[in-house]
Design a protein around this motif. Structure first.
Motif, PDB file in Angstrom:
ATOM      1  N   TRP A  57       0.838  -1.214   0.000  1.00  0.00           N
ATOM      2  CA  TRP A  57       0.000   0.000   0.000  1.00  0.00           C
ATOM      3  C   TRP A  57       0.867   1.255   0.000  1.00  0.00           C
ATOM      4  N   TRP A  58       1.882   1.293   0.838  1.00  0.00           N
ATOM      5  CA  TRP A  58       2.726   2.479   0.919  1.00  0.00           C
ATOM      6  C   TRP A  58       3.549   2.662  -0.358  1.00  0.00           C
ATOM      7  N   LYS A  59       3.968   1.567  -0.988  1.00  0.00           N
ATOM      8  CA  LYS A  59       4.700   1.688  -2.256  1.00  0.00           C
ATOM      9  C   LYS A  59       3.801   2.269  -3.345  1.00  0.00           C
ATOM     10  N   ASP A  60       2.560   1.811  -3.382  1.00  0.00           N
ATOM     11  CA  ASP A  60       1.610   2.356  -4.359  1.00  0.00           C
ATOM     12  C   ASP A  60       1.318   3.825  -4.068  1.00  0.00           C
ATOM     13  N   LYS A  61       1.200   4.155  -2.791  1.00  0.00           N
ATOM     14  CA  LYS A  61       0.901   5.545  -2.417  1.00  0.00           C
ATOM     15  C   LYS A  61       2.073   6.456  -2.782  1.00  0.00           C
ATOM     16  N   ALA A  62       3.292   5.997  -2.541  1.00  0.00           N
ATOM     17  CA  ALA A  62       4.461   6.807  -2.908  1.00  0.00           C
ATOM     18  C   ALA A  62       4.488   7.056  -4.412  1.00  0.00           C
ATOM     19  N   LYS A  63       4.240   6.018  -5.198  1.00  0.00           N
ATOM     20  CA  LYS A  63       4.217   6.166  -6.658  1.00  0.00           C
ATOM     21  C   LYS A  63       3.158   7.187  -7.070  1.00  0.00           C
ATOM     22  N   GLU A  64       2.003   7.129  -6.441  1.00  0.00           N
ATOM     23  CA  GLU A  64       0.921   8.060  -6.751  1.00  0.00           C
ATOM     24  C   GLU A  64       1.318   9.502  -6.421  1.00  0.00           C
ATOM     25  N   ILE A  65       1.951   9.704  -5.264  1.00  0.00           N
ATOM     26  CA  ILE A  65       2.349  11.057  -4.865  1.00  0.00           C
ATOM     27  C   ILE A  65       3.336  11.645  -5.864  1.00  0.00           C
TER      28      ILE A  65
END
Length: 717
Positions: free
Chosen positions: A283-291
């Motif tokens: 989840w955090w890896k996906d969120k970082a990519k999104e940011i």
């Protein structure tokens, strides 16, 4: 002959214009006043340079530089001079990157040019030209502001020879601003971030904020509260944050956001936020990519966890390194940083609250990923008027540590007391940890020179808001300014910082500058005397921390009370942190322990922080503890009155609006200094059971009055 006549006519008209355009000053321009020159000679000298500027190259930052020269010239000459700014290379001021320098200069000053870092600059006077050069655009911007500061403080430009590189890589402001525009521990109005209008409207104040920070070399900002709201990580807010990041980019400022540790559960209903859970990691890896899709140069996360109710790795039996590394791994592909705060404490009241950060983080030294920086407050408790330095600064050679200062005055009079925080910060920065022997100062820890840290950083909790003067108290602007100067170079002389700020903000009048500088440099020790002398700490009123509250006791946590820390009784007062007490002193290097272990040799400034002392104990001053405490409280009151009288003595030297504003606040400060003295001495006197010594004024009210005093709607909670 005719040319000289025209020049004389210009300057005559210029000074007539000054006389008839004097206006009030609300302080909005901060230290970028660009005030008109005060003499014909000054105006004539600087006119020669500012009328002819060469700006070589093109970029959004070059556009910022051009606009800043225009703003400065308009201010210096009251709009009567429009500078010629072109790329000809023949201007009296030449601004351009090293790669664009004329070959003759590149060869002549090769050694100096090779010393310029990615954020550094060189100011140089060569053959009638002032040269501003740097490797990168941001260095040109910093160099431009340095040149304009030299003009504001009336330096000779034909003597410039200044090479500057920042000592610390990331120089940040932390905003404790909530999405509803309230500001935790904010005393200057509401948050300047108007999320409702974003992303389509960029307020002018955002640009002026960026200008002010760039003028100091501040290159990072975290715009949301460390008591984080997970909503800021959702697309609707990321789009808004991206608009702010776009506005800041030409000024060399990277945007950071605060990350709530439980965001995966709150935003996407994951059953856990366990940092070792594969689904949470994904989840955090996906969120970082999104940011990074919204903000390509996103700086990273600032995190408060396992503290004051904030969720964290403790909820899952994990360590602080587990929690920090979870986010760091997600940011690594993009070059982002995690600034993980060391301000933690357990759910239960500890034996000594000041010990927990060290106890928890010291065993983890070397176990954090290399894009984690542990963010440590200047002292082991909580931004008190005076604390010993945090022991972690001498204990983690394998983990980059960054300083967290508090620019907003949560415990130092909030919005009405004039307290120059540079004095406090310098005391901390020059403290010796002895981590590698004598001379291992905290400034050397922070700049990476002591331990060879890969990343270096410093942050300050911002004190700005929507008040027209940004900071509530006009002199609180100096704290923002001083923080920026010390963040660039922790070794900078604070007297010079004060002098520069006064000249840039008010006037170069020698009497004004000398008098106001003297007030500034003495103000911190005065405030400590009337609030927390002799190492007393955390005796402020409950919750809002405004005003005295040494009687505060009971409630949900003992370590949120004053009595937990001062422990006053008929036998004495103070918190024993030696080997006979909580042994918090053991967390320091033996050479530091030696300074504070012995009651007889401990500095009186830290006496009650480390020792429990009988009331009738004779101190090195020759006074008993009770007498020394009472006399210091009185000295603080007299110091506040002295500040008031000194300020009154320079009336007429600056504009009436700001002079009157500061005068009215000094009146409040004197009154509240008396309140602090009277309330604290009456409370402690019931234990000391001794009369007030000669020279200490008797309180006008009784203890019951002070203990019953209530104030509602105190800002900043």
């Amino acid at each position: 002959m005719f040319t000289r006549f025209l020049k004389s006519l210009f300057f005559a008209c210029f000074f007539v214009l000054l006389v008839f355009t004097a206006t009030a000053n609300d302080g909005y321009k901060l230290w970028l006043q660009y005030a008109p020159f005060e003499t014909h000679t000054e105006a004539h000298y600087y006119h020669e340079y500012l009328s002819d500027i060469s700006l070589v190259g093109q970029s959004p930052t070059h556009e910022v530089i051009s606009k800043e020269f225009q703003l400065a010239t308009e201010g210096f000459f009251k709009g009567s001079l429009t500078p010629r700014i072109d790329s000809s290379g023949n201007g009296k001021i030449w601004v351009g990157k090293i790669s664009d320098l004329p070959v003759k200069i590149s060869r002549s000053f090769k050694d100096q040019l090779e010393k310029i870092g990615d954020q550094g600059y060189l100011l140089l006077y060569v053959s009638g030209q002032v040269i501003v050069t740097a490797k990168k655009d941001v260095g040109l911007l910093y160099g431009t502001f340095a040149l304009l500061k030299a003009i504001q403080t009336r330096e000779r430009l034909d003597e410039l020879d200044r090479l500057e590189n920042p000592k610390i890589q990331t120089r940040m402001l932390n905003h404790w601003d909530n999405l509803n525009r309230t500001v935790e521990r904010g005393y200057a109005g509401f948050s300047i971030w108007n999320w409702h209008r974003l992303p389509n409207h960029i307020d002018k104040q955002y640009i002026d904020y960026a200008r002010a920070n760039a003028s100091l070399g501040i290159n990072a900002t975290s715009i949301t509260n460390v008591n984080a709201n997970a909503l800021v990580l959702t697309p609707i807010y990321l789009e808004k944050a991206a608009a702010i990041a776009d506005a800041f980019r030409p000024y060399g400022i990277k945007l950071y956001l605060t990350a709530r540790f439980s965001a995966p559960m709150e935003l996407d209903k994951l059953p856990t936020a366990d940092p070792l859970d594969p689904a949470v990691q994904a989840w955090w890896k996906d969120k970082a990519k999104e940011i990074y899709e919204y903000i390509p140069d996103f700086g990273g996360f600032v995190v408060k966890a396992d503290s004051e109710g904030q969720p964290g790795p403790h909820n899952y039996g994990r360590t602080q390194a587990d929690g920090a590394n979870l986010l760091a791994e997600a940011l690594q592909p993009f070059g982002g940083l995690v600034m993980w705060r060391a301000f933690v404490y357990s759910e239960n009241t500890p034996t000594d609250r000041t010990k927990q950060a060290y106890d928890e983080f010291k065993p983890l030294d070397g176990k954090f990923l290399d894009n984690v920086i542990v963010q440590v407050k200047n002292g082991p408790l909580d931004f008190q008027p005076r604390e010993p330095f945090h022991p972690l600064f001498g204990a983690m050679p394998e983990t980059p540590l960054m300083m967290e200062f508090q620019i907003t005055k949560e415990y130092l009079g909030q919005d009405t007391h004039w307290v120059n925080l540079a004095s406090l910060w310098k005391e901390v920065l020059q403290a010796d940890t002895y981590a590698k022997g004598q001379g291992s100062t905290i400034s050397k820890v922070l700049d990476g020179s002591l331990h060879g840290y890969k990343h270096t950083a410093i942050t300050g909790v911002a004190n700005i808001g929507t008040d027209r003067n940004w900071t509530g108290h006009p002199t609180a602007q100096a704290d923002w300014y001083s923080y920026g100067r010390l963040a660039w170079d922790p070794h900078t002389d604070i007297g010079q910082i004060a002098e520069d700020w006064l000249k840039m903000t008010f006037t170069t009048d020698a009497t004004f500058v000398s008098t106001a500088k003297n007030i500034m440099l003495k103000s911190h020790s005065i405030a400590v005397d009337y609030m927390t002398p002799l190492g007393l700490h955390h005796i402020m009123a409950r919750s809002h921390h405004w005003g005295p509250g040494p009687w505060v006791t009971g409630g949900r946590r003992d370590d949120w009370t004053a009595t937990y820390y001062h422990r006053a009784s008929e036998d004495g007062i103070g918190f024993d942190r030696t080997s006979a007490g909580s042994n918090a002193l053991e967390q320091y290097n033996p050479a530091v322990q030696k300074q504070w272990q012995d009651l007889e040799s401990t500095s009186l400034d830290y006496l009650l922080w480390f020792h429990r002392v009988p009331w009738d104990k004779e101190l090195s001053s020759g006074n008993t503890l009770w007498m020394e405490m009472a006399l210091r409280y009185q000295r603080g009151v007299e110091g506040a009155r002295w500040m008031q009288a000194e300020w009154d003595s320079i009336e007429g030297k600056i504009d009436e609006e700001r002079f009157g504003h500061i005068r009215s606040f000094l009146k409040i400060q004197v009154s509240e200094a008396e309140w602090w003295r009277d309330a604290c001495l009456l409370y402690f006197q019931q234990f000391a059971q001794q009369p007030l010594p000669e020279g200490v004024e008797a309180p006008e009210k009784d203890l019951e009055y002070y203990m019953g005093f209530r104030r509602f709607f105190v800002p900043g909670i």
